[in-house]
Scaffold this active site. Structure first.
Site, short mmCIF file in Angstrom:
data_model
loop_
_atom_site.label_atom_id
_atom_site.label_comp_id
_atom_site.label_asym_id
_atom_site.label_seq_id
_atom_site.Cartn_x
_atom_site.Cartn_y
_atom_site.Cartn_z
N HIS A 173 85.17 51.50 51.20
CA HIS A 173 83.72 51.69 51.09
C HIS A 173 83.51 53.04 50.41
CE1 HIS A 173 82.80 48.43 54.05
NE2 HIS A 173 83.97 48.80 54.55
N PHE A 174 83.29 53.03 49.11
CA PHE A 174 83.15 54.28 48.37
C PHE A 174 81.70 54.76 48.29
CE2 PHE A 174 87.31 54.51 45.66
CZ PHE A 174 88.04 54.68 46.83
N ARG A 175 80.77 54.03 48.92
CA ARG A 175 79.39 54.48 49.20
C ARG A 175 78.48 54.58 47.99
NH1 ARG A 175 79.96 52.96 54.27
NH2 ARG A 175 81.02 54.46 55.64
N HIS A 187 84.63 39.78 58.04
CA HIS A 187 84.60 40.73 59.15
C HIS A 187 84.24 39.90 60.37
CE1 HIS A 187 83.26 44.77 60.97
NE2 HIS A 187 83.13 43.86 61.92
N ASP A 221 90.12 50.16 55.18
CA ASP A 221 88.70 50.16 55.57
C ASP A 221 88.16 51.58 55.47
OD1 ASP A 221 86.22 49.33 56.36
OD2 ASP A 221 86.77 48.85 58.42
N ASN A 233 78.47 46.60 51.14
CA ASN A 233 77.39 47.13 51.97
C ASN A 233 77.02 48.55 51.57
OD1 ASN A 233 80.06 47.45 52.99
ND2 ASN A 233 79.29 48.04 55.00
N HIS A 275 90.88 43.38 58.77
CA HIS A 275 91.15 44.29 59.90
C HIS A 275 91.33 43.61 61.26
CE1 HIS A 275 86.81 43.82 60.02
NE2 HIS A 275 86.56 44.83 59.21
N HIS A 285 90.33 47.18 50.62
CA HIS A 285 89.23 47.30 51.58
C HIS A 285 88.77 48.75 51.66
CE1 HIS A 285 87.55 45.74 55.67
NE2 HIS A 285 86.72 46.60 55.09
#
Length: 447
Positions: free
Chosen positions: A66-68, A182, A311, A98, A240, A64
Site C-alpha cells: 500500500h504505497f498510499r 482479504h 502488506d 484502497n 495474509h 501486496h
C-alpha cells in the site's frame, strides 16, 4: 549503444539450486547465466563487478503493498516507498486499491498509472478493487494491464467491503482475472469488538486485538472464499493467512488454482509481542499465537503456502496511538522483508532456494508477470546482491519510508542488501539510491 556488465563470482540462487557463477547483463536484460569460478562471456564486458562472497538472487516481487498514492500521501507516496523497496532488494511491487480515490474505476486506475510512471523507482503493477456495484468495470478490464481483482471480504475500507454472497458468487463466476481476497468475517469482528468494549471500555488495549479479529473470523471468511473458488473454478490467491486452521483449506495437488500468501509480520511476531511493541504490530488480520506463527512457517517451507509478501502499510506514528479500536492497523515492512526472511533461513525455517521460490518465482507465476522473477536469458535484469555475515542494527536513520519508523527497530540483521539492479540499472548501491530520478517500468502480464 549496448552496455555489457558482468556480475562475477557470486553464489547464484535460482530455480531450486545454488551455484557459483556470473551473470552477464546487456542493457535492460539478462544475456547469460554462467557457471563456475571466474566465468567469462565470449564477448568481453564493458564493466565487471566482483561479487565474491555475495549471493545473487532474482529481485523480490512484493505482490501486496500500500504505497498510499494518491490521496494519502501525508504518510507515504510512490517515491518514498519505492525507494524503500529498492533498498530492500525489491524490484517489483503490486499496489493495492484502497487509496483516494479508490482504484475501482477506469479513471482511478489511469491516475495511479500516471503517478507511478513519474514517481516509482522500481517496477510496478496494480490490483483493482471490487465493490458491490462495479461489475461492469471489472468485466471490461484489459487483462494485460491489471494484476488481479482485490476483494475485501472483511473490511470497512470505504465502499470496498463485498459482503453479499450473491455478489461474491457472480464475481467468482465471471472474473477474467485472478482474485485476491482479504478474508475476515466482519459480523464476527463487530460482535467481538462490542463485547470487548463492554468489559474494557471504548478503546480496549491492543493486546485484545487478536481476540477481536479472531482466528474464527479469519477461518469463516477464508472457507467461504475457497468454497466459491472451487465451485466456479476461479483463480484465487488468499492474502495474509494468519492462522493454523486456515491451512486446512488449501490443497495444491487437488486445487492448484487456489493459493495462499503469508506476510512477514505473521512470520515474525506473535501475540506475546503486543506487550513489547504495542500498536506498532497492530495489523489486519491480527498477529496471533506462537502456534499459528509456527504453523505458517512450516507451511511456507513445505509448499502449502505459495508466496511471501509484506502488506506494507505505512502510517504516521501519531495515527498508531490508542488501542484495539482507535489505533490504525498496518506497518511499513517492504524495506526489510528480504533481510527478515534471510534471518529465517539462518534459523533453519526454510532453505534459501525455497525463499527465492516464495518471494520471486511464485509471485511471477501466480500473477502471470512477464519476463521477471527468474534469472533467465532474455528476462529483465532485476536482481539483488546480498552479503551474509554482515551484521547491522536497524535505526530510524536507515529507514527510507516517509513515516520513518519500523516495528523492527533495534533488531540486528545478519544479512545486508548490497546492490539492487532494476531493469539492468544499479538502483541501490551500499546504502544509497543511485539516481533519485530513475523510473521503474509498468509490468505486463502473459494472458
Amino acid at each position: 549503444m549496448h552496455k555489457r556488465t558482468l556480475i562475477q563470482n557470486a553464489t547464484i540462487v535460482n530455480e531450486g539450486e545454488a551455484f557459483l557463477g556470473s551473470l552477464l547483463i546487456v542493457n535492460h536484460h539478462i544475456e547469460e547465466v554462467l557457471r563456475g569460478q571466474d566465468a567469462e562471456s565470449v564477448c568481453p564486458p564493458d564493466e565487471v563487478i566482483n561479487a565474491q562472497g555475495c549471493y545473487l538472487l532474482p529481485g523480490v516481487i512484493d505482490t501486496h503493498v500500500h504505497f498510499r498514492d494518491p490521496g494519502l500521501t501525508h504518510k507515504a507516496d510512490m517515491k518514498s516507498e519505492s525507494r524503500a523497496a529498492a533498498a530492500g532488494g525489491v524490484t517489483t511491487v503490486l499496489d493495492m486499491p484502497n487509496v483516494v480515490p479508490q482504484t475501482t474505476t477506469d479513471e482511478a486506475l489511469a491516475l495511479k498509472e500516471a503517478i507511478a510512471s513519474e514517481r516509482c523507482v522500481v517496477n510496478y503493477g496494480f490490483l483493482v478493487g471490487a465493490t458491490n456495484e462495479n461489475a461492469e468495470f471489472l468485466r471490461r478490464i484489459n487483462r494485460r494491464r491489471v494484476a488481479a481483482i482485490k476483494v475485501f471480504m472483511g473490511s470497512s475500507t470505504g465502499n470496498m467491503l463485498v459482503d453479499h454472497e450473491e455478489v461474491l458468487a457472480r464475481l467468482f463466476d465471471n472474473s477474467r482475472l485472478p482474485i485476491v481476497t482479504h478474508c475476515e468475517d466482519t459480523t464476527l469482528i463487530n460482535l467481538a469488538m462490542k463485547k470487548c468494549q463492554t468489559v474494557n471500555g471504548p478503546d480496549p488495549a491492543v493486546r485484545f486485538h487478536a481476540q477481536i479479529r479472531s482466528a474464527e473470523a479469519c477461518y469463516r471468511s477464508t472457507e467461504l472464499a475457497v468454497r466459491l473458488a472451487h465451485e466456479y473454478d476461479t483463480r484465487l490467491h488468499v492474502a495474509h493467512l494468519s492462522t493454523a486452521r486456515e491451512l486446512e483449506l488449501f490443497d495444491l495437488a487437488a486445487y492448484p488454482k487456489v493459493t495462499a500468501e503469508v506476510c512477514l509480520p505473521h512470520l515474525l511476531f506473535t501475540d506475546a509481542d503486543y506487550d513489547r511493541l504495542g500498536t506498532r504490530i497492530k495489523c489486519n488480520p491480527s498477529v496471533k499465537t506462537r502456534e499459528d506463527r509456527d504453523a505458517l512457517r512450516a507451511a511456507l517451507a513445505d509448499g502449502r503456502i505459495s508466496t511471501v509478501a509484506t502488506d506494507h502499510a505505512p502510517h504516521l506514528l501519531r495515527e498508531k496511538q490508542g488501542g484495539a479500536a482507535r489505533a490504525v492497523s498496518g506497518m511499513p515492512m517492504v524495506q526489510f522483508s528480504l533481510v527478515g526472511m534471510l534471518g529465517l533461513v539462518d534459523e533453519g525455517v526454510l532453505s534459501l532456494p525455497r525463499l527465492v521460490e516464495t518471494m520471486c518465482h511464485e509471485p511471477a507465476r501466480i500473477f502471470d508477470i512477464e519476463n521477471r522473477g527468474f534469472l533467465r536469458p532474455g528476462y529483465k535484469a532485476d536482481f539483488v546482491l546480498v552479503r551474509p555475515h554482515s551484521p547491522w542494527t536497524l535505526t530510524p536513520n536507515r529507514i527510507e519510508s516517509k513515516c520513518n519508523w519500523s516495528p523492527l527497530e533495534g533488531r540486528t540483521f545478519r544479512w545486508r542488501v548490497e546492490k539492487t539492479f532494476c531493469n539492468g540499472y544499479l538502483l541501490y548501491n551500499q546504502g544509497h539510491i543511485t539516481d533519485e530520478d530513475h523510473k521503474g517500468q509498468a509490468v505486463t502480464y502473459a494472458r
